[in-house]
Design a protein around this motif. Structure first.
Motif, PDB file in Angstrom:
ATOM      1  N   UNK A 170      13.712  22.003   2.334  1.00  0.00           N
ATOM      2  CA  UNK A 170      13.443  20.724   1.641  1.00  0.00           C
ATOM      3  C   UNK A 170      11.991  20.591   1.507  1.00  0.00           C
ATOM      4  N   UNK A 171      11.311  20.562   0.318  1.00  0.00           N
ATOM      5  CA  UNK A 171      10.065  20.431   0.001  1.00  0.00           C
ATOM      6  C   UNK A 171       9.534  19.439  -0.528  1.00  0.00           C
ATOM      7  N   UNK A 172       8.483  18.369   0.062  1.00  0.00           N
ATOM      8  CA  UNK A 172       8.238  17.229  -0.611  1.00  0.00           C
ATOM      9  C   UNK A 172       7.693  17.295  -1.840  1.00  0.00           C
ATOM     10  N   UNK A 173       7.040  16.426  -2.348  1.00  0.00           N
ATOM     11  CA  UNK A 173       6.646  16.567  -3.787  1.00  0.00           C
ATOM     12  C   UNK A 173       5.455  17.322  -3.806  1.00  0.00           C
ATOM     13  N   UNK A 174       4.596  17.366  -2.807  1.00  0.00           N
ATOM     14  CA  UNK A 174       3.344  18.314  -2.932  1.00  0.00           C
ATOM     15  C   UNK A 174       3.787  19.631  -2.647  1.00  0.00           C
ATOM     16  N   UNK A 175       4.915  20.098  -2.441  1.00  0.00           N
ATOM     17  CA  UNK A 175       5.174  21.436  -2.219  1.00  0.00           C
ATOM     18  C   UNK A 175       5.153  21.759  -0.749  1.00  0.00           C
ATOM     19  N   UNK A 176       5.171  20.834   0.225  1.00  0.00           N
ATOM     20  CA  UNK A 176       5.043  21.227   1.729  1.00  0.00           C
ATOM     21  C   UNK A 176       6.424  21.155   2.125  1.00  0.00           C
ATOM     22  N   UNK A 177       6.710  22.102   2.963  1.00  0.00           N
ATOM     23  CA  UNK A 177       8.034  22.178   3.894  1.00  0.00           C
ATOM     24  C   UNK A 177       8.176  20.922   4.705  1.00  0.00           C
ATOM     25  N   UNK A 178       8.975  20.140   4.224  1.00  0.00           N
ATOM     26  CA  UNK A 178       9.288  18.921   5.064  1.00  0.00           C
ATOM     27  C   UNK A 178      10.421  19.050   6.091  1.00  0.00           C
ATOM     28  N   UNK A 179      11.502  19.793   5.764  1.00  0.00           N
ATOM     29  CA  UNK A 179      12.702  19.711   6.544  1.00  0.00           C
ATOM     30  C   UNK A 179      13.535  21.164   6.070  1.00  0.00           C
ATOM     31  N   UNK A 180      14.835  21.177   6.914  1.00  0.00           N
ATOM     32  CA  UNK A 180      15.771  22.253   6.574  1.00  0.00           C
ATOM     33  C   UNK A 180      16.958  21.501   6.561  1.00  0.00           C
ATOM     34  N   UNK A 181      17.770  21.635   5.304  1.00  0.00           N
ATOM     35  CA  UNK A 181      19.023  21.026   5.250  1.00  0.00           C
ATOM     36  C   UNK A 181      20.052  22.023   5.700  1.00  0.00           C
TER      37      UNK A 181
END
Length: 256
Positions: free
Chosen positions: A211-222
């Protein structure tokens, strides 16, 4: 006579150490709902008399509660009061929950959301399957990064250097194959998702996407997980696109 500077420094260190010990005691409850004093003392490596005094203080302040019939401790209401005031505006566990529920209803399996914390992953949200035989995924559980679909996602799509750092750790189990793990990470980056079949837990299978946030940074794993007898490799391949799409929708909702 004024106290010496050395005395002030020693008092300061003592106060900081007392805070660290109190926090260590509270952190015992990240994996258990209630604990006896003897086990808490073993976990934090302190003498029982010291732990007894600290438990009494934490209980007096409302951070812990004691069941007088069993003499076991659990988190107190002060913890929940603090949690209630935590900002939820950008919390993936809250923002992603509706999409996780939709995915659970579509696939019929347990859906979890993980984030990395150092050399571990933490399950910050979970939606349990409604099926009679299912994977139960308690929120707050910490798991190692070297095994499992979500772990591999959190490493494969993380900042450069994390994989090498993780594989140099002395905490890796005996028999861990770094070369095979590197090859798996390359395949995960190519596919855009990871799978695991009975890697961490016998009889369990999982599929995970970043799960990447709107800046392209990895935020989580679904992650979607279920019994291996039902959540077979062929079904996982068929459902991988749906999980990747859900992860993309979640990321679009997260601030950069």
């Amino acid at each position: 006579m004024e106290p010496s500077r050395t005395g002030k420094a020693e008092d300061g260190k003592s106060n900081v150490r007392a805070v660290e010990r109190a926090l260590d005691i509270l952190l015992c409850f990240t994996t258990e709902s209630d604990l006896p004093m003897t086990e808490i003392a073993e976990r934090v490596g302190l003498h029982k008399s010291t732990v007894h005094r600290m438990l009494a203080t934490l209980e007096d302040k409302g951070f812990l509660e004691r069941d007088r019939s069993s003499e076991r401790y659990r988190l107190g209401m002060r913890i929940w009061e603090l949690s209630a005031h935590r900002s939820r505006s950008g919390d993936p566990a809250v923002i992603c929950l509706p999409e996780m529920e939709r995915l659970r209803d579509t696939l019929g399996e347990t859906v979890s959301l993980y984030v990395r914390d150092g050399s571990e992953r933490i399950r910050i949200q979970a939606v349990q399957s409604n099926q009679a035989i299912r994977r139960v995924a308690p929120v707050g559980v910490r798991l190692p990064l070297y095994v499992g679909a979500s772990s591999k996602v959190l490493i494969a799509f993380a900042e450069p250097g994390l994989a090498a750092q993780m594989m140099a750790s002395e905490a890796l189990p005996q028999g861990f194959d770094p070369q095979s793990f590197r090859e798996q990470l390359e395949e995960i980056r190519r596919l855009g998702y990871a799978t695991s079949m009975e890697e961490r837990e016998p009889g369990a299978a999982a599929l995970s996407a970043p799960v990447f946030d709107r800046s392209g940074r990895l935020a989580a794993a679904l992650s979607v997980s279920g019994p291996a007898a039902r959540f077979t490799p062929s079904i996982i391949r068929e459902q991988s696109a749906l999980v990747v799409q859900s992860a993309t929708r979640m990321g679009a909702m997260l601030p950069g």
